[in-house]
Design a protein around this motif. Structure first.
Motif, PDB file in Angstrom:
ATOM      1  N   TYR A 137       0.433  -1.520  -0.252  1.00 12.34           N
ATOM      2  CA  TYR A 137       0.307  -0.163   0.206  1.00 12.34           C
ATOM      3  C   TYR A 137       0.965   1.314  -0.312  1.00 12.34           C
ATOM      4  O   TYR A 137       1.765   0.936   1.157  1.00 12.34           O
ATOM      5  CB  TYR A 137      -0.723  -0.172   0.830  1.00 12.34           C
ATOM      6  CG  TYR A 137      -2.205  -1.110   0.672  1.00 12.34           C
ATOM      7  CD1 TYR A 137      -3.663  -0.954   0.841  1.00 12.34           C
ATOM      8  CD2 TYR A 137      -1.524  -2.257   1.309  1.00 12.34           C
ATOM      9  CE1 TYR A 137      -4.319  -2.201   0.677  1.00 12.34           C
ATOM     10  CE2 TYR A 137      -2.600  -3.271   1.967  1.00 12.34           C
ATOM     11  CZ  TYR A 137      -3.505  -3.225   0.981  1.00 12.34           C
ATOM     12  OH  TYR A 137      -4.666  -4.048   0.976  1.00 12.34           O
ATOM     13  N   ASP A 138       0.443   2.268  -0.822  1.00 13.04           N
ATOM     14  CA  ASP A 138       1.706   3.062  -1.225  1.00 13.04           C
ATOM     15  C   ASP A 138       0.638   4.531   0.093  1.00 13.04           C
ATOM     16  O   ASP A 138      -0.119   4.309   0.564  1.00 13.04           O
ATOM     17  CB  ASP A 138       1.368   3.431  -2.545  1.00 13.04           C
ATOM     18  CG  ASP A 138       0.067   4.320  -2.842  1.00 13.04           C
ATOM     19  OD1 ASP A 138      -0.822   4.135  -1.875  1.00 13.04           O
ATOM     20  OD2 ASP A 138      -0.494   4.826  -3.768  1.00 13.04           O
ATOM     21  N   PHE A 139       0.894   5.433  -0.178  1.00 13.70           N
ATOM     22  CA  PHE A 139       1.328   6.666   0.887  1.00 13.70           C
ATOM     23  C   PHE A 139       0.128   6.834   0.693  1.00 13.70           C
ATOM     24  O   PHE A 139      -0.697   7.560   1.514  1.00 13.70           O
ATOM     25  CB  PHE A 139       1.854   8.335  -0.134  1.00 13.70           C
ATOM     26  CG  PHE A 139       3.401   7.460   0.746  1.00 13.70           C
ATOM     27  CD1 PHE A 139       3.849   7.717   1.660  1.00 13.70           C
ATOM     28  CD2 PHE A 139       3.874   7.273  -1.212  1.00 13.70           C
ATOM     29  CE1 PHE A 139       5.294   7.429   1.508  1.00 13.70           C
ATOM     30  CE2 PHE A 139       5.207   7.451  -0.816  1.00 13.70           C
ATOM     31  CZ  PHE A 139       6.123   6.382   0.759  1.00 13.70           C
ATOM     32  N   THR A 140      -1.150   6.863  -0.084  1.00 14.31           N
ATOM     33  CA  THR A 140      -2.159   7.472  -0.154  1.00 14.31           C
ATOM     34  C   THR A 140      -3.009   6.455  -0.074  1.00 14.31           C
ATOM     35  O   THR A 140      -4.451   6.156  -0.204  1.00 14.31           O
ATOM     36  CB  THR A 140      -2.694   8.177  -1.876  1.00 14.31           C
ATOM     37  OG1 THR A 140      -3.019   7.116  -2.670  1.00 14.31           O
ATOM     38  CG2 THR A 140      -2.445   9.066  -1.984  1.00 14.31           C
ATOM     39  N   GLY A 141      -2.436   5.299   0.381  1.00 13.37           N
ATOM     40  CA  GLY A 141      -3.706   3.823   0.972  1.00 13.37           C
ATOM     41  C   GLY A 141      -3.688   2.438  -0.631  1.00 13.37           C
ATOM     42  O   GLY A 141      -4.723   2.202  -0.571  1.00 13.37           O
ATOM     43  N   ASN A 142      -3.815   3.702  -1.901  1.00 15.79           N
ATOM     44  CA  ASN A 142      -3.553   2.728  -2.564  1.00 15.79           C
ATOM     45  C   ASN A 142      -2.997   1.144  -2.956  1.00 15.79           C
ATOM     46  O   ASN A 142      -1.923   1.061  -2.469  1.00 15.79           O
ATOM     47  CB  ASN A 142      -3.585   3.558  -3.938  1.00 15.79           C
ATOM     48  CG  ASN A 142      -4.572   4.415  -4.199  1.00 15.79           C
ATOM     49  OD1 ASN A 142      -5.584   4.777  -3.486  1.00 15.79           O
ATOM     50  ND2 ASN A 142      -4.354   5.889  -4.756  1.00 15.79           N
ATOM     51  N   GLU A 143      -3.140   0.071  -3.438  1.00 13.07           N
ATOM     52  CA  GLU A 143      -3.514  -1.005  -3.625  1.00 13.07           C
ATOM     53  C   GLU A 143      -2.395  -0.965  -4.411  1.00 13.07           C
ATOM     54  O   GLU A 143      -2.877  -0.842  -5.384  1.00 13.07           O
ATOM     55  CB  GLU A 143      -4.212  -2.300  -3.488  1.00 13.07           C
ATOM     56  CG  GLU A 143      -3.384  -3.684  -3.278  1.00 13.07           C
ATOM     57  CD  GLU A 143      -4.935  -4.960  -3.474  1.00 13.07           C
ATOM     58  OE1 GLU A 143      -4.150  -5.856  -2.557  1.00 13.07           O
ATOM     59  OE2 GLU A 143      -6.372  -4.232  -3.720  1.00 13.07           O
ATOM     60  N   VAL A 144      -0.729  -1.477  -4.647  1.00 16.67           N
ATOM     61  CA  VAL A 144      -0.242  -2.273  -5.544  1.00 16.67           C
ATOM     62  C   VAL A 144       0.175  -3.689  -5.513  1.00 16.67           C
ATOM     63  O   VAL A 144       0.670  -4.025  -4.362  1.00 16.67           O
ATOM     64  CB  VAL A 144       1.122  -1.168  -5.350  1.00 16.67           C
ATOM     65  CG1 VAL A 144       2.332  -1.357  -6.254  1.00 16.67           C
ATOM     66  CG2 VAL A 144       1.400   0.111  -4.991  1.00 16.67           C
ATOM     67  N   ARG A 145       0.394  -4.545  -6.423  1.00 15.03           N
ATOM     68  CA  ARG A 145       0.444  -5.199  -6.693  1.00 15.03           C
ATOM     69  C   ARG A 145       1.723  -5.528  -7.012  1.00 15.03           C
ATOM     70  O   ARG A 145       2.312  -5.478  -8.462  1.00 15.03           O
ATOM     71  CB  ARG A 145      -0.139  -6.480  -7.468  1.00 15.03           C
ATOM     72  CG  ARG A 145      -1.834  -6.033  -7.166  1.00 15.03           C
ATOM     73  CD  ARG A 145      -1.633  -7.357  -6.303  1.00 15.03           C
ATOM     74  NE  ARG A 145      -2.123  -8.550  -6.507  1.00 15.03           N
ATOM     75  CZ  ARG A 145      -1.829  -9.398  -5.354  1.00 15.03           C
ATOM     76  NH1 ARG A 145      -2.605  -8.922  -3.689  1.00 15.03           N
ATOM     77  NH2 ARG A 145      -1.603 -10.251  -5.306  1.00 15.03           N
ATOM     78  N   PRO A 146       2.899  -6.176  -6.211  1.00 16.59           N
ATOM     79  CA  PRO A 146       4.460  -6.322  -6.592  1.00 16.59           C
ATOM     80  C   PRO A 146       4.083  -7.258  -7.723  1.00 16.59           C
ATOM     81  O   PRO A 146       3.500  -8.489  -7.742  1.00 16.59           O
ATOM     82  CB  PRO A 146       4.767  -6.799  -5.337  1.00 16.59           C
ATOM     83  CG  PRO A 146       4.159  -6.464  -4.341  1.00 16.59           C
ATOM     84  CD  PRO A 146       2.936  -6.583  -4.578  1.00 16.59           C
ATOM     85  N   MET A 147       5.487  -7.142  -8.993  1.00 21.51           N
ATOM     86  CA  MET A 147       5.911  -7.950  -9.436  1.00 21.51           C
ATOM     87  C   MET A 147       6.463  -9.518  -8.970  1.00 21.51           C
ATOM     88  O   MET A 147       6.743 -10.293  -9.291  1.00 21.51           O
ATOM     89  CB  MET A 147       6.746  -7.088 -10.531  1.00 21.51           C
ATOM     90  CG  MET A 147       6.538  -6.457 -11.421  1.00 21.51           C
ATOM     91  SD  MET A 147       7.994  -5.764 -12.233  1.00 21.51           S
ATOM     92  CE  MET A 147       7.865  -6.773 -13.535  1.00 21.51           C
ATOM     93  N   GLY A 148       7.179  -9.717  -7.681  1.00 19.58           N
ATOM     94  CA  GLY A 148       7.905 -10.438  -6.836  1.00 19.58           C
ATOM     95  C   GLY A 148       8.827  -9.634  -6.220  1.00 19.58           C
ATOM     96  O   GLY A 148       8.440  -8.564  -6.043  1.00 19.58           O
TER      97      GLY A 148
END
Length: 238
Positions: free
Chosen positions: A155-166
């Motif tokens: 989760y980034d600074f604004t709380g948005n979900e980020v899916r890592p590549m790995g």
């Protein structure tokens, strides 16, 4: 004196009484207190802006995170002899030499990661993970097949979900010869635009037992009985 004061009436009352009602009276009577409250309500929070969080730091599954919590609960107070050993790390006036003051610059450094000299490495004590952005990962010419899958979102600074590549474990070296220290730390590779190549979070900083001063634009860490250091690139951070 008392008779004179009584005869004088309000003209000789303490100045605080002449100037107006007390703060408690203002709150009771209404108008000034209500106006202040109305202004404050105009600054009520409408969204949360946090810090980089999540990721597999405490385990990449529910079972792993519960195990990490149990370890924290039974952890004894104190530290091992290995952790306690080492030189005293401190900062002094000499650490300000060459800096442009005053400043409020971020701490941006260079580091050697997987035999690559990487610039624009942002030191972020608020990040629960080490992050490497896709552009930097591709320039290292590491095959994507070496990435391990990650089930936990970031989760980034604004709380948005980020899916890592790995995720991948890489060697990272800080300092300059002869005071260089190398550790291996896990990086989450993220396909997202950024002005940085890498965000160095708490996991790597803990591996180095790093002591950080953003004001002095330096990281210090023990190298045997000596102290190694990395100076931030102040101009780059601007």
């Amino acid at each position: 004196m008392e008779e004179r004061c009584n005869a004088a009436g309000q003209t000789n009352r303490p100045r605080t009484e002449q100037e107006g009602p007390s703060m408690q009276q203002l709150g009771r009577t209404g108008e000034p207190g209500e106006a202040c409250e109305a202004k404050n309500r105009g600054n009520a929070a409408i969204r949360d802006i946090g810090m980089i969080s999540g990721g597999p730091t405490n385990g990449d599954s529910g079972r792993g995170r519960k195990s990490h919590e149990r370890q924290w609960e039974i952890h004894a107070v104190g530290c091992s002899q290995e952790q306690a050993a080492g030189p005293i790390i401190s900062f002094g006036p000499q650490d300000l030499e060459g800096l442009e003051l005053p400043h409020d610059d971020a701490l941006i450094i260079k580091a050697i990661i997987a035999n690559n000299r990487v610039a624009r490495v942002f030191v972020d004590t608020g990040s629960s993970v080490n992050v490497m952005f896709r552009s930097a990962f591709e320039e290292m010419q590491i095959d994507t097949s070496e990435l391990e899958p990650v089930a936990t979102s970031l989760y980034d600074f604004t709380g948005n979900e980020v899916r890592p590549m790995g995720q991948i474990k890489l060697a990272i070296s800080l300092g300059s010869e002869p005071l260089v220290r190398t550790r291996r730390s896990t990086f989450l590779v993220v396909d997202s635009p950024s002005s940085y190549n890498v965000i160095l979070g708490r996991p790597a900083l803990y591996e180095f037992r790093a002591t950080i001063s953003t004001f002095r634009q330096k990281i210090k860490f023990s190298v045997g009985e000596h102290v190694g250091e990395v100076r931030g690139e102040q101009r780059v951070s601007r």
